[in-house]
Design a protein around this motif. Structure first.
Motif, PDB file in Angstrom:
ATOM      1  N   HIS A 135       0.824  -1.213   0.000  1.00 47.17           N
ATOM      2  CA  HIS A 135       0.000   0.000   0.000  1.00 47.17           C
ATOM      3  C   HIS A 135       0.856   1.261   0.000  1.00 47.17           C
ATOM      4  CE1 HIS A 135       1.094   0.383   4.247  1.00 47.17           C
ATOM      5  NE2 HIS A 135       0.924  -0.930   4.300  1.00 47.17           N
ATOM      6  N   LEU A 136       2.163   1.087   0.064  1.00 49.59           N
ATOM      7  CA  LEU A 136       3.052   2.253   0.133  1.00 49.59           C
ATOM      8  C   LEU A 136       3.202   2.905  -1.239  1.00 49.59           C
ATOM      9  CD1 LEU A 136       5.863   0.660   2.339  1.00 49.59           C
ATOM     10  CD2 LEU A 136       4.102   2.280   3.115  1.00 49.59           C
ATOM     11  N   PRO A 137       3.431   4.217  -1.288  1.00 47.87           N
ATOM     12  CA  PRO A 137       3.655   4.881  -2.582  1.00 47.87           C
ATOM     13  C   PRO A 137       4.953   4.396  -3.232  1.00 47.87           C
ATOM     14  CG  PRO A 137       3.300   6.510  -0.822  1.00 47.87           C
ATOM     15  CD  PRO A 137       3.443   5.179  -0.158  1.00 47.87           C
ATOM     16  N   VAL A 138       4.952   4.379  -4.559  1.00 47.68           N
ATOM     17  CA  VAL A 138       6.112   3.913  -5.320  1.00 47.68           C
ATOM     18  C   VAL A 138       6.492   4.979  -6.344  1.00 47.68           C
ATOM     19  CG1 VAL A 138       6.992   2.138  -6.885  1.00 47.68           C
ATOM     20  CG2 VAL A 138       5.336   1.525  -5.101  1.00 47.68           C
ATOM     21  N   ILE A 139       7.707   5.472  -6.251  1.00 52.42           N
ATOM     22  CA  ILE A 139       8.161   6.430  -7.251  1.00 52.42           C
ATOM     23  C   ILE A 139       9.359   5.866  -8.021  1.00 52.42           C
ATOM     24  CG2 ILE A 139       7.377   8.334  -5.747  1.00 52.42           C
ATOM     25  CD1 ILE A 139      10.423   9.114  -5.605  1.00 52.42           C
ATOM     26  N   VAL A 140       9.763   6.584  -9.051  1.00 49.30           N
ATOM     27  CA  VAL A 140      10.848   6.123  -9.919  1.00 49.30           C
ATOM     28  C   VAL A 140      11.908   7.219 -10.056  1.00 49.30           C
ATOM     29  CG1 VAL A 140      11.412   5.582 -12.341  1.00 49.30           C
ATOM     30  CG2 VAL A 140       9.464   4.468 -11.237  1.00 49.30           C
ATOM     31  N   ASP A 141      13.168   6.805 -10.003  1.00 53.79           N
ATOM     32  CA  ASP A 141      14.300   7.710 -10.243  1.00 53.79           C
ATOM     33  C   ASP A 141      14.945   7.309 -11.566  1.00 53.79           C
ATOM     34  OD1 ASP A 141      16.812   8.824 -10.476  1.00 53.79           O
ATOM     35  OD2 ASP A 141      17.492   8.285  -8.466  1.00 53.79           O
ATOM     36  N   PRO A 142      14.563   7.964 -12.672  1.00 54.77           N
ATOM     37  CA  PRO A 142      15.132   7.560 -13.961  1.00 54.77           C
ATOM     38  C   PRO A 142      16.582   8.015 -14.133  1.00 54.77           C
ATOM     39  CG  PRO A 142      13.715   9.460 -14.266  1.00 54.77           C
ATOM     40  CD  PRO A 142      13.614   9.071 -12.815  1.00 54.77           C
ATOM     41  N   SER A 143      17.008   9.008 -13.364  1.00 54.45           N
ATOM     42  CA  SER A 143      18.345   9.576 -13.550  1.00 54.45           C
ATOM     43  C   SER A 143      19.437   8.578 -13.194  1.00 54.45           C
ATOM     44  CB  SER A 143      18.502  10.848 -12.705  1.00 54.45           C
ATOM     45  OG  SER A 143      17.470  11.769 -13.009  1.00 54.45           O
ATOM     46  N   HIS A 144      19.306   7.951 -12.002  1.00 54.29           N
ATOM     47  CA  HIS A 144      20.331   6.981 -11.604  1.00 54.29           C
ATOM     48  C   HIS A 144      20.208   5.690 -12.387  1.00 54.29           C
ATOM     49  CE1 HIS A 144      20.898   9.773  -8.287  1.00 54.29           C
ATOM     50  NE2 HIS A 144      22.110   9.261  -8.219  1.00 54.29           N
ATOM     51  N   ALA A 145      19.007   5.364 -12.828  1.00 53.59           N
ATOM     52  CA  ALA A 145      18.838   4.160 -13.638  1.00 53.59           C
ATOM     53  C   ALA A 145      19.575   4.321 -14.965  1.00 53.59           C
ATOM     54  CB  ALA A 145      17.355   3.888 -13.884  1.00 53.59           C
ATOM     55  N   ALA A 146      19.301   5.437 -15.649  1.00 54.08           N
ATOM     56  CA  ALA A 146      19.835   5.622 -16.996  1.00 54.08           C
ATOM     57  C   ALA A 146      21.323   5.978 -16.977  1.00 54.08           C
ATOM     58  CB  ALA A 146      19.061   6.722 -17.711  1.00 54.08           C
ATOM     59  N   GLY A 147      21.669   6.928 -16.121  1.00 54.61           N
ATOM     60  CA  GLY A 147      23.051   7.384 -16.103  1.00 54.61           C
ATOM     61  C   GLY A 147      23.364   8.358 -17.229  1.00 54.61           C
TER      62      GLY A 147
ATOM     63  N   ASP B 118      23.834  23.789 -14.815  1.00 53.07           N
ATOM     64  CA  ASP B 118      24.999  23.712 -15.700  1.00 53.07           C
ATOM     65  C   ASP B 118      25.631  22.318 -15.587  1.00 53.07           C
ATOM     66  OD1 ASP B 118      27.203  24.153 -17.242  1.00 53.07           O
ATOM     67  OD2 ASP B 118      28.185  25.547 -15.851  1.00 53.07           O
ATOM     68  N   PRO B 119      24.969  21.324 -16.198  1.00 51.79           N
ATOM     69  CA  PRO B 119      25.407  19.922 -16.011  1.00 51.79           C
ATOM     70  C   PRO B 119      26.873  19.690 -16.341  1.00 51.79           C
ATOM     71  CG  PRO B 119      23.287  19.974 -17.146  1.00 51.79           C
ATOM     72  CD  PRO B 119      23.780  21.397 -17.071  1.00 51.79           C
ATOM     73  N   ASP B 120      27.395  20.426 -17.320  1.00 49.76           N
ATOM     74  CA  ASP B 120      28.787  20.191 -17.730  1.00 49.76           C
ATOM     75  C   ASP B 120      29.780  20.505 -16.613  1.00 49.76           C
ATOM     76  OD1 ASP B 120      27.834  19.467 -20.162  1.00 49.76           O
ATOM     77  OD2 ASP B 120      28.329  21.363 -21.168  1.00 49.76           O
ATOM     78  N   HIS B 121      29.372  21.340 -15.663  1.00 47.98           N
ATOM     79  CA  HIS B 121      30.270  21.680 -14.572  1.00 47.98           C
ATOM     80  C   HIS B 121      29.771  21.182 -13.220  1.00 47.98           C
ATOM     81  CE1 HIS B 121      31.324  24.544 -17.806  1.00 47.98           C
ATOM     82  NE2 HIS B 121      32.549  24.277 -17.398  1.00 47.98           N
ATOM     83  N   ALA B 122      28.865  20.232 -13.227  1.00 46.60           N
ATOM     84  CA  ALA B 122      28.362  19.676 -11.969  1.00 46.60           C
ATOM     85  C   ALA B 122      29.467  18.909 -11.260  1.00 46.60           C
ATOM     86  CB  ALA B 122      27.179  18.753 -12.240  1.00 46.60           C
ATOM     87  N   LEU B 123      29.465  18.953  -9.913  1.00 46.12           N
ATOM     88  CA  LEU B 123      30.475  18.223  -9.146  1.00 46.12           C
ATOM     89  C   LEU B 123      30.179  16.733  -9.062  1.00 46.12           C
ATOM     90  CD1 LEU B 123      31.295  20.692  -6.208  1.00 46.12           C
ATOM     91  CD2 LEU B 123      32.545  20.300  -8.337  1.00 46.12           C
ATOM     92  N   SER B 124      28.959  16.329  -9.400  1.00 46.89           N
ATOM     93  CA  SER B 124      28.627  14.899  -9.430  1.00 46.89           C
ATOM     94  C   SER B 124      27.450  14.689 -10.364  1.00 46.89           C
ATOM     95  CB  SER B 124      28.287  14.371  -8.025  1.00 46.89           C
ATOM     96  OG  SER B 124      27.218  15.075  -7.456  1.00 46.89           O
ATOM     97  N   ASP B 125      27.448  13.548 -11.061  1.00 45.75           N
ATOM     98  CA  ASP B 125      26.324  13.112 -11.900  1.00 45.75           C
ATOM     99  C   ASP B 125      25.907  14.100 -12.988  1.00 45.75           C
ATOM    100  OD1 ASP B 125      26.206  10.729 -10.579  1.00 45.75           O
ATOM    101  OD2 ASP B 125      24.355  11.143  -9.491  1.00 45.75           O
ATOM    102  N   GLY B 126      26.844  14.891 -13.490  1.00 42.97           N
ATOM    103  CA  GLY B 126      26.494  15.848 -14.535  1.00 42.97           C
ATOM    104  C   GLY B 126      25.899  15.171 -15.763  1.00 42.97           C
ATOM    105  N   MET B 127      26.494  14.056 -16.150  1.00 44.00           N
ATOM    106  CA  MET B 127      26.072  13.308 -17.340  1.00 44.00           C
ATOM    107  C   MET B 127      24.579  12.977 -17.346  1.00 44.00           C
ATOM    108  SD  MET B 127      27.395  11.305 -19.999  1.00 44.00           S
ATOM    109  CE  MET B 127      27.159   9.525 -19.669  1.00 44.00           C
ATOM    110  N   GLN B 128      24.038  12.720 -16.150  1.00 44.48           N
ATOM    111  CA  GLN B 128      22.654  12.262 -16.098  1.00 44.48           C
ATOM    112  C   GLN B 128      21.685  13.371 -15.684  1.00 44.48           C
ATOM    113  OE1 GLN B 128      23.678   9.191 -13.311  1.00 44.48           O
ATOM    114  NE2 GLN B 128      22.456  10.036 -11.682  1.00 44.48           N
ATOM    115  N   SER B 129      22.188  14.596 -15.543  1.00 42.33           N
ATOM    116  CA  SER B 129      21.329  15.706 -15.120  1.00 42.33           C
ATOM    117  C   SER B 129      20.742  16.437 -16.320  1.00 42.33           C
ATOM    118  CB  SER B 129      22.134  16.693 -14.271  1.00 42.33           C
ATOM    119  OG  SER B 129      22.585  16.077 -13.093  1.00 42.33           O
TER     120      SER B 129
END
Lengths: 289, 289, 289, 289
Positions: D211-223, D250-261
């Motif tokens: 009965h709990l809510p279920v959400i999805v994080d496509p960013s970490h899945a896809a990369g 500014d994804p190109d200069h993100a300190l982490s996970d820029g590629m997937q942002s």
């Protein structure tokens, strides 16, 4: 032809792999030729290049592996390649060269079948018919091999479970060919340091479930020659009835799988260690000193 | 025959799947028959039972799926089964019944090839030739399908990467058959709640890498009819060019895959929702109201 | 505290695991206590029950494994359990009993840490601090263990690559604790005949990449006692520096992991074979006859 | 403390996840703050950068995602990084900036907890406490979150089964915190075209089991940001109660996970499409036009 195969007789184990299933301590010993067997007390060493590339290459390979103590000569004539543009093997011409090399050095030979159209010619020239990992669930081919006159070495698919492997063996057995040898060669996982992940546990699991011989191919599991030595020793320690190892006189110039092929001198060193290991396990490697 | 295929001409993408690789916005539209296409603006719905079981069963199935709006009729005549003792399909007799049902309801048909020996008869009767997951890297079969006169629907193996799937398609394309449709049907993972894990990301990944149409088979991915509805909608939302869905008039008594087959009424409901989803994605499903 | 750790000095290997990476033939030998080491010539055998259940149970276990020749006593006081309703371990009380048993039989002890709140008490009582597979990437815990006074045995997660395992070791090393032992304990795959798939190749792969000792836990890999014997021999054959094996005086009534625990007599038999195997590999097991 | 938790009352489902298990059509609606809920009719969109990097960066991010229609602001202050030498997050300072941004744009905020030592400060500043994939089976942390005053968003581990995820939720629920949101974020498989394989089937499977809510994080899945659009639409089509998407000015200069942002403008486009998709599914996204 596509009808359901008749059910095996009563008195068989209550598993879906009735003919492959183990019912007693007795194990199947597969007779190859020239008194060579797989599944008995001896640990069988199959060695040779990934592909047959030329008369010189296969003769040189055979001379080396025979001298080092290998029992059976391997060589691919029909090659399953991911790319249609990669070297596809020398075909029948290669098979004949393999036969010639086997005869010259008095070794039985094994080669892979990719297409049932080649069954007659492979049956004629090869002592053992190998089914590759990608054909482990090619049920049409397996059914035809059930009527073949030669023993079948069935490789586990990269994502085939142990039980599915036994079900694939059952196709061959149910067709009337009782000479089946199973081969663990690595499964596909998330780990990328090795080409596949050698499922060493599959050796004792299979030994518990089936009476068929179980061998290990460390070359395709590892994908690099640097791991062949420890994995081969581990396989014998885990109870394998044999090993299939890629050896090439000049790995740097091999047309396929050079990275994972041992140089002849390394293979000789490994044979000495494998013979010691076999003795510790109460077995022996006949050709070795 | 086993020689290396000639390299494709210049101007092709610099990937190992030169013919399958995408070079422009243009997509391949595969023409089936009767004006039906896969890969164009329409979302193509292929439906029908896992296996053809009898004349009545396939006629009833065809009537249902046609009425609900499906475009193409599926049915297995030659069945790849893990066990040699399981129902292996009706063979040529089943294929003829499928043709009869397709003709009666004016639907093109698709059936699976397991053995190249059956190629001539399948080419004669079927509009599309399906290659199953277990034969995704059966390179001998793929090479022969490169010379087939019918479009080929190539299912991804449970252990096949996206790139390997494209390389397998390349075998067919390199042989001269440019009508290849790719099908994502779930990969094997550690998760056991579903029969396989539907790799929904493979749809957009493939759409970016290749010009070939990409469809989804939610039935074999899920292994249970309860998930077909959400997975079908998700597949269209992810950009799939079509769906292949198992529908059976009486799933409880199906000879294979009953658990994952939809009842006709559930399929009708799903068709309505899929048509709405297709519209949201700027596409349409022709047969649906 | 959350700042970036300072980069290690020059002269380190050009891999992201600069401190864990191998630069020469030299291997790290971790000194436990009482002259016992891991990573040297000896093959170290860690044995004992999954969980400490009572004073009698741990004393009896210790007596058995000591007599059979084990070097280090294991026992879980804080247990990571999938279910919140399962037995969670005896906690500090259990840890004290483990210490008592270790002292009584002159064996160093090892126990798992689940929570950094328990670090002080585990440091006080245990000779080695074990990090379980599920905490392999619990970076907060690893960073705190970098300041611990005890050696850390770091288990590979079921989803952790070899390189990620080395990166996790790097967290401990970078904090100043240079006494890290790595442990392969099976990875998660599609195969369900075993609880996990023992990645035997990880042993030589790790030996090539790092100077840290590498041991194997066949119990958690297999999930059944029937495979412990062949897997233990295979691990030593593959070059492992030690083994961690679950042994319980009465597996049928164990509060956790009974299925995979060896009975004392079976462990004694295995010790004899492991000592022979160690000798073949040019090593020895000190406690064994 | 380490004692077995008391069994839940009678009338609960006969599954090992008694509190998380679904017994009726009723679903849990988790109240965040300011009238925002997860698990009700609305599809909740959580967006923001992977890491909080500076006051400007988080304020700018918040302005963008708020304007586009996101409901909740995400941002990492304590970052789990494979390497100890990578940016580890701004810590408490970052958390305060996230709070400031949330207040400025009237959005509830969510941040990840890595260490129970930070629980008090995270409880004070954050509206939702996120548990990352690597801590999905950190049972000590989960037990402490059972006593937390804030809702917990629990991410599925990369090799956690659906049932294990529910068992982990059960730890929080059994501790008294009934506000748990589950998040599918991709599992680890052999396929390497994506960082992980989004298990889209897990959404309907979870909806059927809990009965709990279920959400999805496509960013970490896809990369990779290129797949976020199709995967987000597919997630809503599959029945997800929300999405968590990485957006960076500014994804190109993100300190982490820029590629997937996603860049802000791409996120705005996606919001429009997601709102249409939500309507088709009989739901709505409140902030969107």
């Amino acid at each position: 032809m596509n009808a359901v195969l008749s059910e095996p007789e009563a008195g068989k184990p209550s598993v879906p792999y009735m003919l492959a299933g183990r019912v007693s301590d007795e194990k199947t010993v597969v007779n190859i030729s020239g008194g060579i067997t797989i599944g008995g007390e001896d640990v069988c060493i199959i060695a040779g290049p990934c592909s047959i590339e030329s008369r010189d290459q296969i003769m040189e390979s055979a001379a080396h592996v025979k001298k080092a103590g290998a029992t059976i000569l391997r060589g691919g004539a029909f090659k399953p390649r991911t790319s249609p543009y990669a070297f596809q093997g020398m075909g029948v011409e290669g098979l004949k060269l393999l036969r010639e090399a086997g005869d010259a050095f008095r070794m039985p030979i094994i080669t892979e079948i990719m297409d049932s159209d080649d069954l007659a010619v492979i049956e004629e020239y090869s002592d053992i018919i190998q089914v590759g990992a990608r054909n482990c669930q090619n049920f049409s081919l397996l059914r035809k091999l059930g009527r073949a006159k030669r023993p079948v070495l069935l490789k586990r698919g990269m994502m085939t479970t142990v039980v599915e492997l036994l079900m694939s063996a059952e196709y061959v057995l149910a067709g009337g060919n009782r000479n089946v040898i199973l081969c663990e060669r690595g499964i596909r996982t998330f780990e990328s340091e090795t080409r596949n992940t050698l499922d060493i546990s599959a050796v004792p699991v299979l030994q518990q479930k089936t009476h068929l011989p179980v061998i290990v191919d460390p070359s395709h599991a590892a994908g690099t020659w640097k791991l062949i030595h420890p994995l081969s020793l581990a396989a014998i320690a885990a109870g394998a009835d044999g090993l299939m190892i890629e050896v090439h006189p000049d790995p740097d110039h091999a047309l396929s799988d050079g990275m994972q092929s041992l140089k002849p001198e390394r293979f000789s060193d490994l044979m000495i260690r494998m013979a010691q290991m076999a003795r510790l396990m109460g077995r022996s490697i006949p050709g070795s000193c």
